[in-house]
Design an enzyme around this catalytic site. Structure first.
Site, PDB file in Angstrom:
ATOM      1  N   ASP A 225      20.330 156.516 -47.565  1.00 50.29           N
ATOM      2  CA  ASP A 225      19.063 156.781 -47.599  1.00 50.29           C
ATOM      3  C   ASP A 225      18.175 156.851 -46.417  1.00 50.29           C
ATOM      4  O   ASP A 225      16.757 156.462 -46.917  1.00 50.29           O
ATOM      5  CB  ASP A 225      18.096 157.127 -48.419  1.00 50.29           C
ATOM      6  N   LYS A 275     -10.213 139.400 -41.937  1.00 49.68           N
ATOM      7  CA  LYS A 275      -9.112 139.900 -41.850  1.00 49.68           C
ATOM      8  C   LYS A 275      -7.857 140.036 -41.426  1.00 49.68           C
ATOM      9  O   LYS A 275      -7.402 140.536 -40.329  1.00 49.68           O
ATOM     10  CB  LYS A 275      -9.365 141.569 -41.644  1.00 49.68           C
ATOM     11  N   ASP A 330      12.785 153.936 -44.298  1.00 48.10           N
ATOM     12  CA  ASP A 330      13.393 154.617 -45.917  1.00 48.10           C
ATOM     13  C   ASP A 330      12.925 155.998 -46.662  1.00 48.10           C
ATOM     14  O   ASP A 330      11.491 155.618 -46.751  1.00 48.10           O
ATOM     15  CB  ASP A 330      13.570 153.334 -46.585  1.00 48.10           C
TER      16      ASP A 330
END
Length: 345
Positions: A225, A275, A330
């Site tokens: 896949d 961050k 994916d």
């Protein structure tokens, strides 16, 4: 190679730009030369992937990463001798130098032989239920969903065929008859296709216990896949170069914490990172396994690839990481399937 000058770079050029040149030309390497076209080094696909694994910044120059003592041939050397040299050292490319010691050409194995046939088997895992893609997979197995006008599994098959692989095993379970009917014995693609029928789901490694015989060379295992432009030949070369028992393709994955991260000792603040970005390598679902791995896979038992790699590490075998830098996706969720429809073609 006619357009070899497209992959000539200076030692100051960035790794990122060199990678762009390599990918554009499809050569797996770049030639590093000075202003007078004197060869200073070779930057191979393997050099680039090792630099990525070591955390080197792609905006840095190629000079610290390149091979500064590459082998070369002469423009005056007969073709038969150049081919013999490339075969002796297992080279795919050989820079050619003129009488003044300057770059004058590039010999490639494809120039002599075309696509080099590979004896390595390829096992494609196509037995999953595709539950996260429902309702698309209610009446169609996930590997037969179309992206770019053809089934995902057909794109994978063609990617391997273009690189010289010919013998395939497809592991099937869910709606197995639809996959068998579409691909048959592989004659339509010039391939040899056989099927491993999982009566119960055996996982990404367990299905290998169904192989009818033992391979004589390392084999590929790949999830059915994935949409990718991975260089399978380069991955196989990497596996053999590093004498690995098993090699896993990995992708770099960045995760940014959306807040300021505070480090403390006791009640004292020792650092604040606003961050921060954390980088990881994640499993890319493509593997190369040496022959000696197969006897360690239990028969008729669910056994996945992470478990196999864990066993190999415990037993002291070398498990290598091969960084994928080519396109890879994916297709496990609806949003990823929609993204593939926009990007692949």
């Amino acid at each position: 190679m006619k357009n070899w000058k497209d992959i000539v770079v200076s030692p100051e050029v960035s790794l990122r730009e060199a990678i762009r040149r390599i990918d554009s030309a499809g050569t797996q390497m770049a030639l590093v030369a000075d202003e007078d076209m004197r060869l200073l080094g070779l930057l191979t696909d393997g050099d680039v992937r090792r630099a990525i694994l070591s955390g080197r910044e792609l905006d840095g120059p190629v000079a610290p990463v390149m091979n500064t003592a590459p082998k070369t041939g002469s423009m005056l050397t007969p073709r038969a001798e150049i081919l013999a040299m490339m075969r002796r050292f297992a080279f795919h490319h050989l820079p050619l130098i003129d009488e003044q010691g300057r770059l004058a050409g590039l010999a490639t194995i494809d120039d002599f032989l075309g696509v080099v046939p590979r004896d390595n088997w390829v096992v494609l895992m196509a037995g999953g239920l595709g539950e996260r893609l429902r309702p698309l997979t209610d009446n169609c197995p996930k590997p037969l969903l179309t992206v770019g006008g053809k089934p995902i599994l057909e794109s994978i098959l063609e990617g391997f065929l273009e690189q010289g692989f010919r013998r395939f095993f497809i592991s099937v379970n869910y709606k197995a008859e639809m996959i068998r009917e579409y691909f048959g014995n592989g004659d339509r693609w010039g391939a040899q296709i056989e099927y491993l029928h999982e009566r119960e789901r055996l996982g990404t490694a367990g299905a290998l216990s169904l192989l009818p015989e033992k391979p004589t060379a390392p084999l590929f295992v790949m999830n059915g896949d994935l949409i990718t432009k991975a260089n399978f030949s380069a991955m196989l070369d990497f596996h053999e170069e590093h004498r690995a028992t098993a090699t896993m393709a990995v992708r770099e994955y960045d995760f940014q914490v959306p807040y300021g991260v505070v480090s403390v000792e006791g009640v004292t603040i020792t650092d604040i990172q606003e961050k921060p970005i954390h980088r990881f390598f994640v499993n890319g679902g493509i593997y190369v396994l040496s022959c000696e791995v197969l006897p360690r896979i239990p028969a008729d038992t669910f056994f996945d690839m992470p478990s196999l790699f864990h066993v190999l590490r415990q037993e002291g075998d070398r498990a290598a990481a091969y960084p994928l830098r080519e396109y890879w996706l994916d297709i496990g969720r609806i949003d990823e399937y929609e993204r593939a429809q926009r990007e692949w073609g």
